[in-house]
Design a protein around this motif. Sequence first.
Motif, PDB file in Angstrom:
ATOM      1  N   ALA A 289      -6.318  15.624 -17.004  1.00 24.63           N
ATOM      2  CA  ALA A 289      -6.403  16.770 -17.907  1.00 24.63           C
ATOM      3  C   ALA A 289      -7.826  17.317 -17.972  1.00 24.63           C
ATOM      4  O   ALA A 289      -8.037  18.543 -17.959  1.00 24.63           O
ATOM      5  CB  ALA A 289      -5.919  16.371 -19.300  1.00 24.63           C
ATOM      6  N   GLN A 290      -8.793  16.424 -18.020  1.00 23.93           N
ATOM      7  CA  GLN A 290     -10.187  16.853 -18.065  1.00 23.93           C
ATOM      8  C   GLN A 290     -10.590  17.553 -16.767  1.00 23.93           C
ATOM      9  O   GLN A 290     -11.342  18.528 -16.777  1.00 23.93           O
ATOM     10  CB  GLN A 290     -11.091  15.641 -18.329  1.00 23.93           C
ATOM     11  N   ALA A 291     -10.091  17.034 -15.655  1.00 19.04           N
ATOM     12  CA  ALA A 291     -10.382  17.670 -14.371  1.00 19.04           C
ATOM     13  C   ALA A 291      -9.814  19.085 -14.336  1.00 19.04           C
ATOM     14  O   ALA A 291     -10.471  20.019 -13.861  1.00 19.04           O
ATOM     15  CB  ALA A 291      -9.812  16.836 -13.229  1.00 19.04           C
ATOM     16  N   LEU A 292      -8.584  19.253 -14.859  1.00 21.48           N
ATOM     17  CA  LEU A 292      -7.983  20.584 -14.884  1.00 21.48           C
ATOM     18  C   LEU A 292      -8.734  21.509 -15.833  1.00 21.48           C
ATOM     19  O   LEU A 292      -8.986  22.671 -15.506  1.00 21.48           O
ATOM     20  CB  LEU A 292      -6.510  20.487 -15.306  1.00 21.48           C
ATOM     21  N   GLU A 293      -9.120  21.004 -17.013  1.00 19.61           N
ATOM     22  CA  GLU A 293      -9.842  21.846 -17.965  1.00 19.61           C
ATOM     23  C   GLU A 293     -11.171  22.320 -17.378  1.00 19.61           C
ATOM     24  O   GLU A 293     -11.614  23.443 -17.645  1.00 19.61           O
ATOM     25  CB  GLU A 293     -10.089  21.095 -19.276  1.00 19.61           C
ATOM     26  N   ASN A 294     -11.795  21.483 -16.559  1.00 19.27           N
ATOM     27  CA  ASN A 294     -13.095  21.828 -15.960  1.00 19.27           C
ATOM     28  C   ASN A 294     -12.972  22.385 -14.547  1.00 19.27           C
ATOM     29  O   ASN A 294     -13.953  22.441 -13.814  1.00 19.27           O
ATOM     30  CB  ASN A 294     -13.992  20.585 -15.951  1.00 19.27           C
ATOM     31  N   GLU A 295     -11.757  22.802 -14.202  1.00 15.42           N
ATOM     32  CA  GLU A 295     -11.497  23.285 -12.843  1.00 15.42           C
ATOM     33  C   GLU A 295     -12.385  24.460 -12.455  1.00 15.42           C
ATOM     34  O   GLU A 295     -12.764  24.621 -11.293  1.00 15.42           O
ATOM     35  CB  GLU A 295     -10.011  23.667 -12.721  1.00 15.42           C
ATOM     36  N   ALA A 296     -12.751  25.286 -13.429  1.00 16.16           N
ATOM     37  CA  ALA A 296     -13.592  26.456 -13.130  1.00 16.16           C
ATOM     38  C   ALA A 296     -14.918  26.054 -12.493  1.00 16.16           C
ATOM     39  O   ALA A 296     -15.468  26.793 -11.661  1.00 16.16           O
ATOM     40  CB  ALA A 296     -13.861  27.243 -14.420  1.00 16.16           C
ATOM     41  N   LYS A 303     -19.100  32.383  -8.923  1.00 24.12           N
ATOM     42  CA  LYS A 303     -20.363  31.755  -8.508  1.00 24.12           C
ATOM     43  C   LYS A 303     -21.324  31.508  -9.667  1.00 24.12           C
ATOM     44  O   LYS A 303     -22.045  30.520  -9.676  1.00 24.12           O
ATOM     45  CB  LYS A 303     -21.061  32.649  -7.469  1.00 24.12           C
ATOM     46  N   LYS A 304     -21.314  32.402 -10.641  1.00 26.13           N
ATOM     47  CA  LYS A 304     -22.307  32.332 -11.710  1.00 26.13           C
ATOM     48  C   LYS A 304     -21.855  31.401 -12.830  1.00 26.13           C
ATOM     49  O   LYS A 304     -20.665  31.336 -13.160  1.00 26.13           O
ATOM     50  CB  LYS A 304     -22.587  33.730 -12.256  1.00 26.13           C
ATOM     51  N   ALA A 305     -22.822  30.714 -13.446  1.00 27.17           N
ATOM     52  CA  ALA A 305     -22.533  29.722 -14.481  1.00 27.17           C
ATOM     53  C   ALA A 305     -21.812  30.337 -15.676  1.00 27.17           C
ATOM     54  O   ALA A 305     -20.874  29.747 -16.227  1.00 27.17           O
ATOM     55  CB  ALA A 305     -23.820  29.038 -14.931  1.00 27.17           C
ATOM     56  N   TYR A 306     -22.239  31.541 -16.094  1.00 28.70           N
ATOM     57  CA  TYR A 306     -21.621  32.147 -17.278  1.00 28.70           C
ATOM     58  C   TYR A 306     -20.151  32.501 -17.010  1.00 28.70           C
ATOM     59  O   TYR A 306     -19.308  32.441 -17.914  1.00 28.70           O
ATOM     60  CB  TYR A 306     -22.411  33.384 -17.738  1.00 28.70           C
ATOM     61  N   GLN A 307     -19.830  32.854 -15.756  1.00 24.30           N
ATOM     62  CA  GLN A 307     -18.443  33.147 -15.401  1.00 24.30           C
ATOM     63  C   GLN A 307     -17.587  31.881 -15.464  1.00 24.30           C
ATOM     64  O   GLN A 307     -16.476  31.888 -15.995  1.00 24.30           O
ATOM     65  CB  GLN A 307     -18.374  33.740 -13.989  1.00 24.30           C
ATOM     66  N   TYR A 313     -13.603  28.244 -21.046  1.00 23.69           N
ATOM     67  CA  TYR A 313     -13.353  28.532 -22.465  1.00 23.69           C
ATOM     68  C   TYR A 313     -12.011  29.242 -22.644  1.00 23.69           C
ATOM     69  O   TYR A 313     -11.207  28.885 -23.510  1.00 23.69           O
ATOM     70  CB  TYR A 313     -14.483  29.398 -23.010  1.00 23.69           C
ATOM     71  N   LEU A 314     -11.753  30.240 -21.796  1.00 20.67           N
ATOM     72  CA  LEU A 314     -10.531  31.024 -21.895  1.00 20.67           C
ATOM     73  C   LEU A 314      -9.295  30.152 -21.680  1.00 20.67           C
ATOM     74  O   LEU A 314      -8.328  30.214 -22.463  1.00 20.67           O
ATOM     75  CB  LEU A 314     -10.568  32.154 -20.868  1.00 20.67           C
ATOM     76  N   HIS A 315      -9.331  29.329 -20.634  1.00 15.95           N
ATOM     77  CA  HIS A 315      -8.181  28.455 -20.371  1.00 15.95           C
ATOM     78  C   HIS A 315      -8.000  27.429 -21.482  1.00 15.95           C
ATOM     79  O   HIS A 315      -6.864  27.105 -21.863  1.00 15.95           O
ATOM     80  CB  HIS A 315      -8.347  27.754 -19.021  1.00 15.95           C
ATOM     81  N   SER A 316      -9.083  26.907 -22.023  1.00 14.21           N
ATOM     82  CA  SER A 316      -8.984  25.948 -23.128  1.00 14.21           C
ATOM     83  C   SER A 316      -8.350  26.600 -24.351  1.00 14.21           C
ATOM     84  O   SER A 316      -7.571  25.961 -25.075  1.00 14.21           O
ATOM     85  CB  SER A 316     -10.364  25.386 -23.485  1.00 14.21           C
ATOM     86  N   CYS A 317      -8.652  27.869 -24.579  1.00 13.81           N
ATOM     87  CA  CYS A 317      -8.020  28.614 -25.676  1.00 13.81           C
ATOM     88  C   CYS A 317      -6.510  28.682 -25.476  1.00 13.81           C
ATOM     89  O   CYS A 317      -5.732  28.459 -26.420  1.00 13.81           O
ATOM     90  CB  CYS A 317      -8.593  30.027 -25.765  1.00 13.81           C
ATOM     91  N   TYR A 318      -6.095  28.998 -24.254  1.00  8.72           N
ATOM     92  CA  TYR A 318      -4.660  29.107 -23.983  1.00  8.72           C
ATOM     93  C   TYR A 318      -3.963  27.747 -24.078  1.00  8.72           C
ATOM     94  O   TYR A 318      -2.834  27.650 -24.570  1.00  8.72           O
ATOM     95  CB  TYR A 318      -4.419  29.740 -22.610  1.00  8.72           C
ATOM     96  N   VAL A 319      -4.626  26.700 -23.612  1.00  2.00           N
ATOM     97  CA  VAL A 319      -4.048  25.361 -23.738  1.00  2.00           C
ATOM     98  C   VAL A 319      -3.820  25.030 -25.213  1.00  2.00           C
ATOM     99  O   VAL A 319      -2.742  24.567 -25.605  1.00  2.00           O
ATOM    100  CB  VAL A 319      -4.956  24.295 -23.078  1.00  2.00           C
ATOM    101  N   ARG A 320      -4.825  25.272 -26.032  1.00  2.00           N
ATOM    102  CA  ARG A 320      -4.723  24.996 -27.473  1.00  2.00           C
ATOM    103  C   ARG A 320      -3.638  25.852 -28.132  1.00  2.00           C
ATOM    104  O   ARG A 320      -2.976  25.415 -29.069  1.00  2.00           O
ATOM    105  CB  ARG A 320      -6.067  25.257 -28.145  1.00  2.00           C
ATOM    106  N   PHE A 321      -3.459  27.070 -27.644  1.00  2.00           N
ATOM    107  CA  PHE A 321      -2.462  27.984 -28.200  1.00  2.00           C
ATOM    108  C   PHE A 321      -1.041  27.574 -27.798  1.00  2.00           C
ATOM    109  O   PHE A 321      -0.104  27.669 -28.606  1.00  2.00           O
ATOM    110  CB  PHE A 321      -2.745  29.404 -27.710  1.00  2.00           C
ATOM    111  N   LEU A 322      -0.874  27.116 -26.566  1.00  2.00           N
ATOM    112  CA  LEU A 322       0.457  26.841 -26.023  1.00  2.00           C
ATOM    113  C   LEU A 322       0.943  25.423 -26.294  1.00  2.00           C
ATOM    114  O   LEU A 322       2.151  25.182 -26.376  1.00  2.00           O
ATOM    115  CB  LEU A 322       0.465  27.105 -24.514  1.00  2.00           C
ATOM    116  N   ILE A 323       0.046  24.470 -26.409  1.00  2.00           N
ATOM    117  CA  ILE A 323       0.411  23.055 -26.563  1.00  2.00           C
ATOM    118  C   ILE A 323       0.024  22.589 -27.959  1.00  2.00           C
ATOM    119  O   ILE A 323      -1.027  22.972 -28.478  1.00  2.00           O
ATOM    120  CB  ILE A 323      -0.290  22.196 -25.494  1.00  2.00           C
ATOM    121  N   ASP A 324       0.856  21.755 -28.566  1.00  2.00           N
ATOM    122  CA  ASP A 324       0.588  21.307 -29.931  1.00  2.00           C
ATOM    123  C   ASP A 324      -0.724  20.524 -30.022  1.00  2.00           C
ATOM    124  O   ASP A 324      -1.204  19.948 -29.048  1.00  2.00           O
ATOM    125  CB  ASP A 324       1.752  20.464 -30.464  1.00  2.00           C
TER     126      ASP A 324
END
Length: 387
Positions: A289-296, A303-307, A313-324
């Motif tokens: 799960a941690q590997a997937l969360e940090n997949e970016a 290429k850029k760190a901020y991207q 961050y965006l995917h973590s938001c969706y994970v938190r929204f979709l999964i209990d």
Amino acid sequence: MDLYLKRFWEEGSGNQLVEWSGAQISLDNANVFTLLAKEYDVQGDEAVQEIFKDRNFGEAYAYVTQLSKTIISENDDLPENIKSMFLTMQQKPAWVDDELIQMGCNLCMRSGTNALISLRDYSLMSGYDYAYLNKALIYTGALKKGPAKRITDTLDFWIHVTRNNALEINALGYQYIARTRMMHSFSRLMIKEKYADWDHEKWGEPINFGDMVATNIGFSLFYLHGLHKLGMHISEKEELGVFHLWKYVGHLLGIPEKHLPNNKKEATELFYLWTDGQVSADEDSVMLAQALENEAFASNIFKKAYQKNFLKYLHSCYVRFLIDEETCNRLHISKIRMYYLFPRFRKFRNQILQKIIGMSGKNYKRAVTMGDIFQTKISQEYLKADS
């Protein structure tokens, strides 16, 4: 049943699935999956043993690709088990409804980036909560290969099997399924040969039919429920079409069709039975799960760190929204304040857009076409970055 998984069904995402699907969950037939954990694609294994005879992996892969592009006949000079597997795959069952499959494909395409969010941040991430299911991934080196590789391969497979006419004999989707079936059998045989510590009592056979049914449900039930949570309007024909599509994909992968669901009610009830033989997240689950969360950070798409930071961050938001919440915490998903802002905006946008545009006639066809373009472009970007 595992205490945490019991709470999943009573209070978490499982409870939402039951309410949404109208399922009547019961453990009366729990022995079904006890038996399926010991069953696997014997026909595929026998074929793969012939496929890899005097061939290295690259040669075997090319051989299966060539066979999947060819109509096989009884008179062909092929090893018997290879011939038998492909002749079986070429026999289209009478229950297959091409129109229903097309409706399922239409939804997969028109759901655009919503589909990719549902599959990645709901279906795939949810799957890591089932410790026994993940053992085959661990033993075949999923962590070593990295999350970007699995995302790339899964997306590439999904794109190709969910396009119109993709499952016709020798079509691209059919070819992908033939190669995936080979990979399943190759992995199973490799695990059984090389790893004496595989716990058959707890985990069943590697890549057993029970786990394959659960994975199939991830591509149908969880995918659809994720779209529902994201505000997508789904017609009854589209919904049934997705289940029909994945029932046929499962059949081509060697799963006995009697064990594959036809609708969300059946799928939820089956998934409940399957979870009775599982335990919730262990250390391997958390690492996956941690590997997937940090997949970016592992991917070369940005290429850029901020991207990379924003994408995580965006995917973590969706994970938190979709999964209990409890499941997210078990998997050590990042805790984010107001994680629901982006997902709720997407949900609102989806609802408004569908009301304004409507989902019929030319607008419907345009949504299917545009979704296909977006998804294909993203898949190509992943393939390019992984090459």
